[in-house]
Structure formats: structure tokens, C-alpha cells
Write a protein that holds these residues in place. Structure first.
Motif, short mmCIF file in Angstrom:
data_model
loop_
_atom_site.label_atom_id
_atom_site.label_comp_id
_atom_site.label_asym_id
_atom_site.label_seq_id
_atom_site.Cartn_x
_atom_site.Cartn_y
_atom_site.Cartn_z
N ILE A 8 1.63 -2.76 -1.74
CA ILE A 8 1.10 -1.55 -1.70
C ILE A 8 1.87 -0.61 -2.66
CG2 ILE A 8 0.84 0.49 -0.08
CD1 ILE A 8 0.07 -1.37 1.99
N PHE A 11 2.00 0.05 -7.23
CA PHE A 11 0.70 0.39 -7.85
C PHE A 11 1.01 0.99 -9.32
CE2 PHE A 11 2.58 4.10 -5.72
CZ PHE A 11 2.13 4.85 -6.70
N LYS A 12 0.08 0.74 -9.98
CA LYS A 12 -0.11 1.26 -11.45
C LYS A 12 -0.74 2.53 -11.39
CE LYS A 12 1.79 -2.67 -12.66
NZ LYS A 12 3.33 -2.74 -12.74
N TYR A 15 -1.45 7.23 -8.65
CA TYR A 15 -1.83 7.34 -7.22
C TYR A 15 -2.26 5.86 -6.84
CZ TYR A 15 -2.66 12.14 -8.37
OH TYR A 15 -2.62 13.36 -8.98
N PRO A 16 -1.54 5.59 -5.54
CA PRO A 16 -1.90 4.31 -4.89
C PRO A 16 -3.49 4.39 -4.43
CG PRO A 16 -0.34 5.63 -3.34
CD PRO A 16 -0.68 6.27 -4.82
N THR A 17 -3.87 3.32 -4.30
CA THR A 17 -5.39 3.24 -3.85
C THR A 17 -5.30 3.76 -2.38
OG1 THR A 17 -5.60 1.23 -5.05
CG2 THR A 17 -7.42 1.99 -3.32
N GLN A 18 -4.49 3.54 -1.65
CA GLN A 18 -4.67 3.69 -0.27
C GLN A 18 -4.73 5.43 0.22
OE1 GLN A 18 -2.48 1.55 -1.50
NE2 GLN A 18 -3.28 -0.44 -0.39
N TRP A 20 -6.34 7.33 -1.22
CA TRP A 20 -7.78 8.02 -1.30
C TRP A 20 -8.52 7.83 0.41
CZ3 TRP A 20 -9.04 11.38 -4.87
CH2 TRP A 20 -8.52 11.12 -5.63
N ASN A 21 -8.02 6.89 0.92
CA ASN A 21 -8.56 6.70 2.23
C ASN A 21 -7.93 7.72 2.97
OD1 ASN A 21 -7.70 3.25 1.30
ND2 ASN A 21 -9.79 4.35 1.34
N LEU A 134 3.50 5.16 1.44
CA LEU A 134 2.93 4.52 0.34
C LEU A 134 3.98 4.28 -0.83
CD1 LEU A 134 -0.49 6.27 0.33
CD2 LEU A 134 -0.10 4.00 1.27
N THR A 204 -10.97 1.59 7.17
CA THR A 204 -10.14 1.82 5.98
C THR A 204 -8.71 1.45 6.20
OG1 THR A 204 -9.70 4.04 5.79
CG2 THR A 204 -11.70 3.14 4.61
N LYS A 207 -6.29 -1.63 4.72
CA LYS A 207 -5.73 -1.44 3.51
C LYS A 207 -4.47 -0.98 3.49
CE LYS A 207 -10.21 -0.85 1.38
NZ LYS A 207 -11.00 0.38 0.16
#
Length: 503
Positions: A8, A11-12, A15-18, A20-21, A134, A204, A207
Motif C-alpha cells: 500500500i 505507491f507511485k 497519492y495512494p489509491t486508497q 480516494w476511497n 497509508l 472499498t 483495499k
């Protein structure tokens, strides 16, 4: 549950994908919260027949309990429930409170509010803590992440802060809503968006990997801690059992005084006890966190006039020279609108400055927040020079003040969430986030007292005299803000030493 914590955090990009959730769950929860907040004073004065002084004190008491319970929610999340279960339980309580208010807000106002108070306490600090998890320690993108998360908070605040009070006052959708049901529909809307928030989180959360799991789970932060099922059930039953007590305390501001006199010192003693268990280096970081917490009380006491005295000021002393918008709607949602404009650019600015090693440290950002806050209140003071003989002045000038005040909030609030996660030890994450919001509780409490004093001063006077009284008070608040900002900047080198490697 396939993702590991390292995956987690590896990340590149920015912002980390999570995030947004969590962004969208928080957005809808804040719609509910700020919708409620925007309606409080207006509803109490127009529907319950409260005087302005009583409404301000009642507002301060209600908001103080909301934020005070974030400490309780953070504590139970750390020790028993975990962040995920705490968030879900809090959301259910907020939905229940909103439904009660939607059915009969006049007779069951404080009963419904009591559910939302406890629910917010379980929801708010724990979703913020999960955002902090995160990121790896020392990741320079953390502040940018919290700034983006703060945009989610304020997207919800913008929508809820304007539409709930506008619907309640019959300003929007009046052709479709019966006049005697406008407040019922406004409270119903808060319940609907809270349901959306929980649905988003449930679908979500997979994730999030191990983030937010209950203590005792093999993948949690505290796998060695074994939580018995009866302990978890006791938390649920206990929170429901104290609702009558909360309802009584919130409905009588004097009881709030007793509560605030007791809970702060006890909480501080508990934190000092926990600090005896940590290393000297960790203790210094916690002391630095306390400096931020103390100054945040001052900040919120001044800033949070928006839900109290400024709500009355907007209703009685502002015109509609800004696109014919409802002045109270602008007061409740204008700051959120400006945060949406500023959040991403400001977050990217921190990253840009961080890469060049010239980003201001957090204590300097706090100081800048106070300076902007003070300047904004001086602009509100200046609205008196645009007033007519009836004491009605420019909403446009007032909105400029909101923009400046928002710059101050952006320097402090999202950074404050971030710094609490950075300075906390692993086992005190929820407690320290709760302390941060408990400081907000004291700020709200102070804000109510300040607003009540302004309302007392204006009794029996003309609307123009009221304008002069209020703006004189805002000038004093501006002065206090500037003094606090300068002091923070002066002591910043000493606080930086306590923070050690935390940026």
C-alpha cells in the motif's frame, strides 16, 4: 486483504489509491455533519424560540460534545474495536440521529443530536488515522495527502453547509417541499448521505489491507492483544446507554461547563500517564504534539464563530450582493468552497517546496495560519465601513474575509491531522487524534461563550448598533490571532527540536 502494508505504501505518484476511497466516505459524512452544524443556530432561533445568547451557548455546548467524543472514539478504536468497526458503528449512530430529527425535529431535537454527537466521535478521528497509515514515516507526500483528504471534507461541507440550511429555510426546492416539512427534509438529507458514506466504506475497505483491523487480528498493529467478544458488545451497549445522559448535558449548557472543567484535566493526566511508558525521544514528540494541541484550542475558539455569532451576523447584517445567494448559506459553505479551490494547489506547493528543501516546517505553517485568521477577521471588521444606516453591509466583502480565513485554516487543520499521526507512537495513534479533536471541542466551547457575549452586548440596540458591536468583537479576535501567530513563529526553533526527525 491481499495487499500488505508495504504494498500500500509503495505507491507511485502523489497519492495512494486508497486515499480516494476514504476521501468519498469522509465527504458524505462531512455533508451530514456540516449540514447539521449549519442548521443548529438557525433552527434553534427560528423553530425552537431560543434567544441569540442561549442559541450561541447551546451551539458551543453541542459542538464541544461532538469533538469531545472523538477522544472517546479514538480510545475505544485503539483498545477494543479497531478503526474500521469504530467508523462503521459511528456511522450507524449518525444515521439514527438524522432519522430521529427528520421525523420530529421540534420535539426530539436534543435526542437526535445526542446520537449524532456519539456517532461523530466514533467516525471522525478513526478515518483520519487510517489516512495517516497509508504513508511511511518521513514520507514528504503525507501533508499533500492530508490536504487532498481535507478537500473531501470540504466538498461535503460545501454541499451540506449550503443545501441543508437553504432547504430548511425554504430557499431552495420550495416548489416541491411543503412549507411545514422543510426542516424534516433537510434532516432527512443528512441521513441519506450518511448511508452513502457507509456503503462506500463497506465496499472499498478490502483495499486497505491490514489498516484499521481490530486489535487481536493476526494482521493488525496489535496481534498480541486478544479482545473478547463481550468487550466489543459492551462498547456498543454502553454508548447507547449513555445517550439519555448526553441528551441532558447538551440541553443544559451549565452541565457542559462542568463537563469541560473535568474532562480536559483528566484527559491530560491520562496522556501524561501514557507518556511515562514511552522512550525519552517519543516523549519529546508527544510534548511537541501538545504544543500544537494547545494552540489549536485558541485557533478554533476564534475560527468557529462561523456556526454561532457569524450565523446571526450573516442573517441580520449581510445583503445579497453576491449572486443573490443566501448570506447564511455562504457563511456556512463559503470556507469549504475556497478550500476546494486551494487544496490541491496548496498540496502540490508543499511537495514542490519539500523537494527543494525550503518547505516551511509545521510550526511555521501553524503560525501563518493564525496570521491569515487574524487578517480575515480584520476584513470582517472593515465591513462596517460598507454598511447602510440599517446596519446592512456587503456579503461580497464578507466573502473576501472568508477566503483569507480559509487560507489560515489550510495552513493549520489538514497539517494538524498529519502532524498528530507523525508525532504519535504506534499504540497512541487513536488517542492523539482524539486529543486533537478534543482540543477542537474546547475551541468550540470557547467559541460559543464568545458568541454569547457578543449577543448579550447587542440586546436592546438597533441593527446598526449590533453591527458595530459584532465587528468590534471581530477586530479583537483578529488581534488575538496575530499575537498567537507571532508567538508560534518565535518559539518554532524550540518546538522543532522536540519534533526531532519529524518534518
Amino acid at each position: 486483504m491481499n495487499l500488505t502494508l508495504d504494498e500500500i505504501r509503495d505507491f507511485k505518484g502523489k497519492y495512494p489509491t486508497q486515499i480516494w476511497n476514504l476521501f468519498f466516505s469522509e465527504m458524505w459524512e462531512r455533508f451530514c455533519f456540516y449540514g447539521m452544524r449549519g442548521m443548529l443556530v438557525v433552527f434553534m432561533i427560528s423553530q425552537l424560540g431560543f434567544g441569540e445568547e442561549k442559541a450561541n451557548l447551546q451551539y458551543g455546548a453541542t459542538q464541544a460534545f461532538v469533538y469531545a467524543f472523538t477522544f472517546v472514539g479514538g480510545l475505544f478504536a485503539d483498545k477494543i474495536l479497531g478503526f474500521r468497526k469504530s467508523l462503521f458503528w459511528g456511522g450507524l449512530l449518525m444515521i439514527a440521529g438524522s432519522i430521529i430529527l427528520s421525523l420530529n425535529p421540534h420535539d426530539y431535537f436534543f435526542f437526535g443530536i445526542s446520537f449524532t454527537i456519539i456517532g461523530t466521535g466514533f467516525f471522525k478521528p478513526n478515518i483520519s488515522t487510517m489516512v495517516g497509515k497509508l504513508y511511511r514515516s518521513g514520507d514528504t507526500r503525507t501533508d499533500a495527502g492530508f490536504t487532498l483528504f481535507y478537500a473531501g471534507i470540504n466538498l461535503g461541507a460545501l454541499l451540506g453547509g449550503y443545501f441543508c440550511v437553504a432547504i430548511g429555510q425554504g430557499d431552495v426546492f420550495s416548489d416541491y417541499i411543503p412549507h411545514d416539512k422543510t426542516w424534516n427534509i433537510a434532516f432527512s438529507l443528512a441521513a441519506v448521505v450518511m448511508v452513502i458514506s457507509l456503503i462506500n466504506f463497506v465496499f472499498t475497505q478490502k483495499k486497505l489491507g491490514p489498516i484499521g483491523l481490530q486489535p487481536g487480528h493476526p494482521l493488525s498493529d496489535q496481534p498480541e492483544r486478544k479482545i473478547k467478544k463481550w468487550q466489543e458488545i459492551a462498547v456498543y451497549i454502553g454508548t447507547l446507554a449513555i445517550i439519555p445522559l448526553i441528551m441532558t448535558m447538551v440541553s443544559v449548557p451549565q452541565y457542559t461547563n462542568y463537563f469541560m472543567y473535568i474532562v480536559g484535566p483528566l484527559t491530560l493526566l491520562y496522556l501524561l500517564y501514557e507518556m511515562t511508558k514511552v522512550t525519552p525521544a517519543e516523549r519529546n514528540k508527544l510534548i511537541a504534539a501538545l504544543v500544537f494541541i494547545i494552540f489549536s484550542i485558541i485557533f478554533w475558539g476564534i475560527y468557529e464563530q462561523s456556526g454561532g455569532s457569524l450565523s446571526i451576523f450573516a442573517a441580520k447584517n449581510l445583503n445579497r450582493d453576491l449572486f443573490n445567494l443566501n448570506p447564511n448559506g455562504v457563511n456556512n459553505s463559503g470556507g469549504a468552497f475556497f478550500i476546494l479551490l486551494l487544496a490541491v494547489p496548496l498540496g502540490l506547493l508543499w511537495i514542490w517546496l519539500g523537494k527543494r528543501k525550503i518547505e516551511p516546517n509545521t510550526i511555521i505553517k501553524f503560525g501563518l495560519g493564525f496570521l491569515f485568521l487574524g487578517l480575515g477577521y480584520y476584513v470582517i471588521f472593515a465591513t462596517r465601513y460598507f454598511a447602510n444606516s440599517l446596519g446592512i453591509t456587503s456579503l461580497s466583502i464578507f466573502t473576501i474575509a472568508l477566503f483569507i480565513i480559509t487560507l489560515g485554516e489550510m495552513c493549520l487543520s489538514p497539517i494538524g491531522l498529519s502532524i498528530m499521526t507523525k508525532l504519535s507512537t504506534n499504540k497512541l495513534q487513536g488517542v492523539m487524534m482524539g486529543m486533537w479533536f478534543l482540543a477542537s471541542a474546547y475551541g468550540q466551547y470557547v467559541a460559543g461563550i464568545i458568541g454569547a457575549q457578543m449577543a448579550t452586548a447587542k440586546e436592546g440596540s438597533s441593527n446598526y448598533d449590533a453591527l458595530i458591536t459584532y465587528t468590534e468583537g471581530y477586530k479583537q479576535l483578529g488581534l488575538y490571532s496575530v499575537i498567537a501567530g507571532v508567538l508560534l513563529i518565535i518559539i518554532s526553533p524550540y518546538v522543532r527540536k522536540l519534533m526531532q526527525d519529524v518534518k
